[in-house]
Design a protein around this motif. Structure first.
Motif, PDB file in Angstrom:
ATOM      1  N   PRO A  66      -8.799  -1.388  -3.633  1.00 59.18           N
ATOM      2  CA  PRO A  66     -10.052  -1.630  -2.924  1.00 59.18           C
ATOM      3  C   PRO A  66     -10.357  -3.126  -2.869  1.00 59.18           C
ATOM      4  O   PRO A  66     -10.002  -3.868  -3.778  1.00 59.18           O
ATOM      5  CB  PRO A  66     -11.091  -0.899  -3.777  1.00 59.18           C
ATOM      6  CG  PRO A  66     -10.333   0.048  -4.629  1.00 59.18           C
ATOM      7  CD  PRO A  66      -8.959  -0.552  -4.798  1.00 59.18           C
ATOM      8  N   GLU A  67     -10.983  -3.554  -1.800  1.00 59.38           N
ATOM      9  CA  GLU A  67     -11.330  -4.975  -1.665  1.00 59.38           C
ATOM     10  C   GLU A  67     -12.203  -5.398  -2.821  1.00 59.38           C
ATOM     11  O   GLU A  67     -13.063  -4.670  -3.298  1.00 59.38           O
ATOM     12  CB  GLU A  67     -12.054  -5.210  -0.344  1.00 59.38           C
ATOM     13  CG  GLU A  67     -11.130  -5.188   0.853  1.00 59.38           C
ATOM     14  CD  GLU A  67     -11.833  -5.623   2.120  1.00 59.38           C
ATOM     15  OE1 GLU A  67     -12.664  -6.538   2.053  1.00 59.38           O
ATOM     16  OE2 GLU A  67     -11.540  -5.033   3.163  1.00 59.38           O
ATOM     17  N   GLY A  68     -11.977  -6.637  -3.286  1.00 61.55           N
ATOM     18  CA  GLY A  68     -12.792  -7.185  -4.356  1.00 61.55           C
ATOM     19  C   GLY A  68     -12.275  -6.861  -5.752  1.00 61.55           C
ATOM     20  O   GLY A  68     -12.876  -7.253  -6.734  1.00 61.55           O
ATOM     21  N   THR A  69     -11.132  -6.115  -5.829  1.00 59.77           N
ATOM     22  CA  THR A  69     -10.576  -5.819  -7.151  1.00 59.77           C
ATOM     23  C   THR A  69      -9.355  -6.681  -7.365  1.00 59.77           C
ATOM     24  O   THR A  69      -8.703  -7.098  -6.435  1.00 59.77           O
ATOM     25  CB  THR A  69     -10.183  -4.326  -7.313  1.00 59.77           C
ATOM     26  OG1 THR A  69      -9.189  -4.022  -6.355  1.00 59.77           O
ATOM     27  CG2 THR A  69     -11.389  -3.439  -7.163  1.00 59.77           C
ATOM     28  N   ALA A  70      -9.027  -6.921  -8.612  1.00 63.68           N
ATOM     29  CA  ALA A  70      -7.857  -7.756  -8.938  1.00 63.68           C
ATOM     30  C   ALA A  70      -6.675  -6.911  -9.252  1.00 63.68           C
ATOM     31  O   ALA A  70      -6.737  -5.780  -9.528  1.00 63.68           O
ATOM     32  CB  ALA A  70      -8.185  -8.673 -10.098  1.00 63.68           C
ATOM     33  N   GLN A 103      -0.547  -5.021  -5.174  1.00 64.88           N
ATOM     34  CA  GLN A 103      -1.836  -5.245  -4.534  1.00 64.88           C
ATOM     35  C   GLN A 103      -2.117  -4.227  -3.447  1.00 64.88           C
ATOM     36  O   GLN A 103      -3.236  -4.115  -2.981  1.00 64.88           O
ATOM     37  CB  GLN A 103      -1.892  -6.657  -3.942  1.00 64.88           C
ATOM     38  CG  GLN A 103      -1.881  -7.733  -5.006  1.00 64.88           C
ATOM     39  CD  GLN A 103      -1.762  -9.128  -4.434  1.00 64.88           C
ATOM     40  OE1 GLN A 103      -1.334  -9.302  -3.300  1.00 64.88           O
ATOM     41  NE2 GLN A 103      -2.119 -10.112  -5.228  1.00 64.88           N
ATOM     42  N   ARG A 104      -1.111  -3.478  -3.040  1.00 64.77           N
ATOM     43  CA  ARG A 104      -1.251  -2.497  -1.976  1.00 64.77           C
ATOM     44  C   ARG A 104      -2.256  -1.413  -2.348  1.00 64.77           C
ATOM     45  O   ARG A 104      -2.272  -0.918  -3.467  1.00 64.77           O
ATOM     46  CB  ARG A 104       0.104  -1.849  -1.694  1.00 64.77           C
ATOM     47  CG  ARG A 104       0.103  -0.979  -0.447  1.00 64.77           C
ATOM     48  CD  ARG A 104       1.473  -0.474  -0.183  1.00 64.77           C
ATOM     49  NE  ARG A 104       1.628   0.826  -0.809  1.00 64.77           N
ATOM     50  CZ  ARG A 104       2.675   1.590  -0.631  1.00 64.77           C
ATOM     51  NH1 ARG A 104       3.669   1.208   0.098  1.00 64.77           N
ATOM     52  NH2 ARG A 104       2.733   2.769  -1.218  1.00 64.77           N
ATOM     53  N   ASP A 137       7.235 -12.435  -4.639  1.00 68.28           N
ATOM     54  CA  ASP A 137       6.029 -12.215  -3.832  1.00 68.28           C
ATOM     55  C   ASP A 137       5.920 -10.772  -3.367  1.00 68.28           C
ATOM     56  O   ASP A 137       4.835 -10.192  -3.363  1.00 68.28           O
ATOM     57  CB  ASP A 137       6.013 -13.148  -2.622  1.00 68.28           C
ATOM     58  CG  ASP A 137       5.811 -14.606  -2.990  1.00 68.28           C
ATOM     59  OD1 ASP A 137       5.403 -14.892  -4.145  1.00 68.28           O
ATOM     60  OD2 ASP A 137       6.079 -15.472  -2.132  1.00 68.28           O
ATOM     61  N   LEU A 138       7.046 -10.185  -2.985  1.00 70.05           N
ATOM     62  CA  LEU A 138       7.031  -8.782  -2.563  1.00 70.05           C
ATOM     63  C   LEU A 138       6.628  -7.886  -3.721  1.00 70.05           C
ATOM     64  O   LEU A 138       5.819  -6.972  -3.559  1.00 70.05           O
ATOM     65  CB  LEU A 138       8.396  -8.378  -2.020  1.00 70.05           C
ATOM     66  CG  LEU A 138       8.508  -6.924  -1.568  1.00 70.05           C
ATOM     67  CD1 LEU A 138       7.495  -6.611  -0.476  1.00 70.05           C
ATOM     68  CD2 LEU A 138       9.917  -6.639  -1.111  1.00 70.05           C
ATOM     69  N   TYR A 139       7.167  -8.143  -4.895  1.00 73.02           N
ATOM     70  CA  TYR A 139       6.796  -7.346  -6.067  1.00 73.02           C
ATOM     71  C   TYR A 139       5.286  -7.432  -6.317  1.00 73.02           C
ATOM     72  O   TYR A 139       4.627  -6.425  -6.562  1.00 73.02           O
ATOM     73  CB  TYR A 139       7.581  -7.806  -7.298  1.00 73.02           C
ATOM     74  CG  TYR A 139       7.125  -7.110  -8.546  1.00 73.02           C
ATOM     75  CD1 TYR A 139       7.399  -5.764  -8.739  1.00 73.02           C
ATOM     76  CD2 TYR A 139       6.379  -7.774  -9.504  1.00 73.02           C
ATOM     77  CE1 TYR A 139       6.951  -5.102  -9.874  1.00 73.02           C
ATOM     78  CE2 TYR A 139       5.936  -7.120 -10.640  1.00 73.02           C
ATOM     79  CZ  TYR A 139       6.219  -5.794 -10.816  1.00 73.02           C
ATOM     80  OH  TYR A 139       5.761  -5.144 -11.921  1.00 73.02           O
TER      81      TYR A 139
END
Length: 92
Positions: A88-92, A84-85, A77-79
């Motif tokens: 921008p919001e809304g991107t995968a 994800q850090r 999960d940390l990886y």
């Protein structure tokens, strides 16, 4: 010593290894060199993923085998969160 690019994961089920009891694992944020190295491998393999995550910690691949599955999932999960850090919001 923990750096800004490291996060410590506390194990719910500490493991006893040759170097003593391990209750926390420091996980380094991957470098692009590490990302490129493992992008060339089959990351759908749990074994390959474990080897990769081991390289981001102070544990060896063999030591990773002693982890409780729930503690290993914390490292996974940390990886994922590292990736994800700062997106921008809304991107995968």
């Amino acid at each position: 010593m923990k750096t800004e690019s490291e996060t410590t994961v506390t194990l719910d089920d500490p493991v006893t290894l040759g170097r003593g009891v391990v209750a926390e694992v420091a996980v380094k944020r991957p470098t692009m060199r590490q990302e490129l190295e493992f992008a060339k491998k089959d990351m759908t393999s749990l074994e390959t993923e474990m080897k990769y995550i081991a390289k981001l910690t102070d544990m060896t691949f063999d030591e990773m085998h002693h982890l409780d599955p729930d503690d290993y999932r914390k490292l996974q999960d940390l990886y994922i969160r590292f990736h994800q850090r700062d997106k921008p919001e809304g991107t995968a």
